[in-house]
Design an enzyme around this catalytic site. Sequence first.
Site, short mmCIF file in Angstrom:
data_model
loop_
_atom_site.label_atom_id
_atom_site.label_comp_id
_atom_site.label_asym_id
_atom_site.label_seq_id
_atom_site.Cartn_x
_atom_site.Cartn_y
_atom_site.Cartn_z
CD GLU A 93 31.33 50.60 17.20
OE1 GLU A 93 31.31 49.46 16.38
OE2 GLU A 93 32.30 50.72 17.84
CB CYS A 106 27.99 51.71 27.15
SG CYS A 106 29.45 52.47 27.14
CB CYS A 113 36.91 61.43 21.14
SG CYS A 113 37.40 62.34 22.66
CB CYS A 117 43.03 58.54 25.27
SG CYS A 117 42.21 59.78 26.44
CB CYS A 120 40.89 55.37 23.34
SG CYS A 120 39.15 55.76 23.08
N GLY A 163 33.38 59.26 22.35
CA GLY A 163 33.40 60.62 22.61
C GLY A 163 33.58 61.44 24.10
CB SER A 195 32.84 58.27 31.93
OG SER A 195 34.42 58.03 31.80
CB SER A 218 39.28 59.03 32.10
OG SER A 218 38.09 58.29 31.99
CG LEU A 219 43.54 60.99 37.76
CD1 LEU A 219 42.97 62.34 37.18
CD2 LEU A 219 43.43 60.69 39.07
CG HIS A 220 43.90 57.38 32.07
ND1 HIS A 220 42.85 56.33 32.43
CD2 HIS A 220 43.41 57.95 31.11
CE1 HIS A 220 41.85 56.45 31.66
NE2 HIS A 220 41.96 57.70 30.90
CG ASN A 293 39.32 46.25 27.10
OD1 ASN A 293 39.33 45.01 27.62
ND2 ASN A 293 38.58 47.23 27.75
CB CYS A 336 36.47 50.30 28.28
SG CYS A 336 35.26 50.50 29.70
N1 SAH Z 1 35.63 60.10 26.95
C1 SAH Z 1 35.11 59.66 28.54
C2 SAH Z 1 34.42 58.46 28.00
C3 SAH Z 1 34.41 57.47 27.27
S1 SAH Z 1 35.82 56.46 27.58
C4 SAH Z 1 36.51 59.48 29.14
O1 SAH Z 1 37.54 59.12 28.48
O2 SAH Z 1 36.35 59.37 30.24
C5 SAH Z 1 35.09 55.47 28.90
C6 SAH Z 1 36.48 54.67 29.56
O3 SAH Z 1 37.11 53.80 28.83
C7 SAH Z 1 37.31 55.85 29.97
O4 SAH Z 1 37.91 55.67 31.40
C8 SAH Z 1 38.72 55.49 29.23
O5 SAH Z 1 39.79 55.73 29.75
C9 SAH Z 1 38.41 53.97 28.84
N2 SAH Z 1 39.26 53.34 27.67
C10 SAH Z 1 39.61 54.01 26.75
N3 SAH Z 1 40.34 53.28 26.03
C11 SAH Z 1 40.62 52.16 26.58
C12 SAH Z 1 41.11 50.60 26.39
N4 SAH Z 1 41.69 50.61 25.34
N5 SAH Z 1 41.05 49.77 27.27
C13 SAH Z 1 40.39 50.19 28.40
N6 SAH Z 1 39.81 51.08 28.65
C14 SAH Z 1 39.75 52.14 27.83
FE1 SF4 Z 2 38.13 60.41 23.97
FE2 SF4 Z 2 37.64 59.17 26.17
FE3 SF4 Z 2 38.74 57.88 24.27
FE4 SF4 Z 2 40.20 59.69 25.55
S1 SF4 Z 2 39.22 57.72 26.47
S2 SF4 Z 2 40.11 59.50 23.23
S3 SF4 Z 2 38.58 61.10 25.91
S4 SF4 Z 2 36.79 58.61 24.24
#
Ligand code: SAH
Ligand code: SF4
Length: 348
Positions: A93, A106, A113, A117, A120, A163, A195, A218-220, A293, A336
């Site tokens: 996508e 984007c 991936c 996470c 995600c 990814g 990212s 992406s730290l979280h 989200n 995201c």
């Molecule tokens: N794999 C890379 C880039 C893709 S995700 C990464 O993880 O950075 C882009 C951003 O969306 C990342 O910061 C990720 O943590 C965030 N993201 C993933 N799932 C999400 C969700 N359900 N709600 C909000 N942000 C999310």
């Molecule tokens: Fe992969 Fe980024 Fe999604 Fe984590 S947030 S599963 S690294 S795409």
Amino acid sequence: MPDAHDLLNSDEAGLRQLVESLGQPAYRARQIWRQLYQRGEVDPLAMSDLPSEFRQQLARASLTPEPPLEIQTSDDGSTSKALIPLDDGEMIETVLIRSAPRDTVCLSSQAGCAMGCVFCATGLQGLRRQLTTGEIMRQAILARGWAREEGRELTHVVFMGMGEPLANYASVSEAIARLTDAEAFGMSPRRITVSTVGVPAGIRRLAADHPRVNLAVSLHAPDVKLRRELVPVPGASLDDILSAVREHNRITGGRVTFEYVLLQGVNDSRAQARRLADRIKGLRTHVNLIPLNPSPGVVGERPSRRATLRFQQILQECGIPATVRVEQGRDIAAACGQLRGDRVRPTA
Ligand code: SAH
Ligand code: SF4
């Protein structure tokens, strides 16, 4: 019959070989390159500055990329999402976000991936495969085409789709080279952001190869234990990631963005905000908070606006610049973390 040639997966030398094998002078390679990346013309029959017999010859010798299977636009018109089939049946996508005066695409860098996470949608499917440079550029060409049809130009590129871009370094790096090549997309690297979930070797390579490209990490979580729960396959410790960021600061002289997805009751407390500030103090950085989200099948709840602003305020009080990401396209599951590469309809 020889295999069909994939124009978007050729560098200029590959295109030169192709045109010479078809009995044409080498400069035609440059013409094709400009057609592909300046004009966004991927159909050889429509490459108007080539002689018509050569266009037909080229069309017979090359693949034409698949058009999107489906395009959805959000109710407010701000966000469009394309579902793009790849030639082996995988799906990716791509999202165009209109936010005047910016038009941002984007891009996806992998189908699926591996990082898993928990919050995600892309992570649910595991890694399907790496994308080629051509498959990444196809997305950029498509989104720029939409912007142009609407009388605008694509201004920004973010590798924030499906990814982990730094786990597909070679293709992503080559795509950045084409995006910034004056004979191709001609964009400033300042308008491109990669990212990453945190791949230290990739962060160092990116700093060396593309020092002006923006980096978002992406730290979280402010501590190892929680991070491991949220990012089960991180491949690197928090310390390793932070030292790669420090090096990125040093090599590029720039600022790194930390992305922090806020999950209610999991990583959004006052104490966690303070610990995060403590952990990243001394780095040249900025924190972008992303309220979760929701998506079918993924873990976590979106925190209240109040909790989000409180977290932001604590960071700011500790001297860390922090913003809250403005989300678009949630109604078409284009925000995201909502990209899954299949035809699951959003529930709301
Ligand atoms: N794999 C890379 C880039 C893709 S995700 C990464 O993880 O950075 C882009 C951003 O969306 C990342 O910061 C990720 O943590 C965030 N993201 C993933 N799932 C999400 C969700 N359900 N709600 C909000 N942000 C999310
Ligand atoms: Fe992969 Fe980024 Fe999604 Fe984590 S947030 S599963 S690294 S795409």
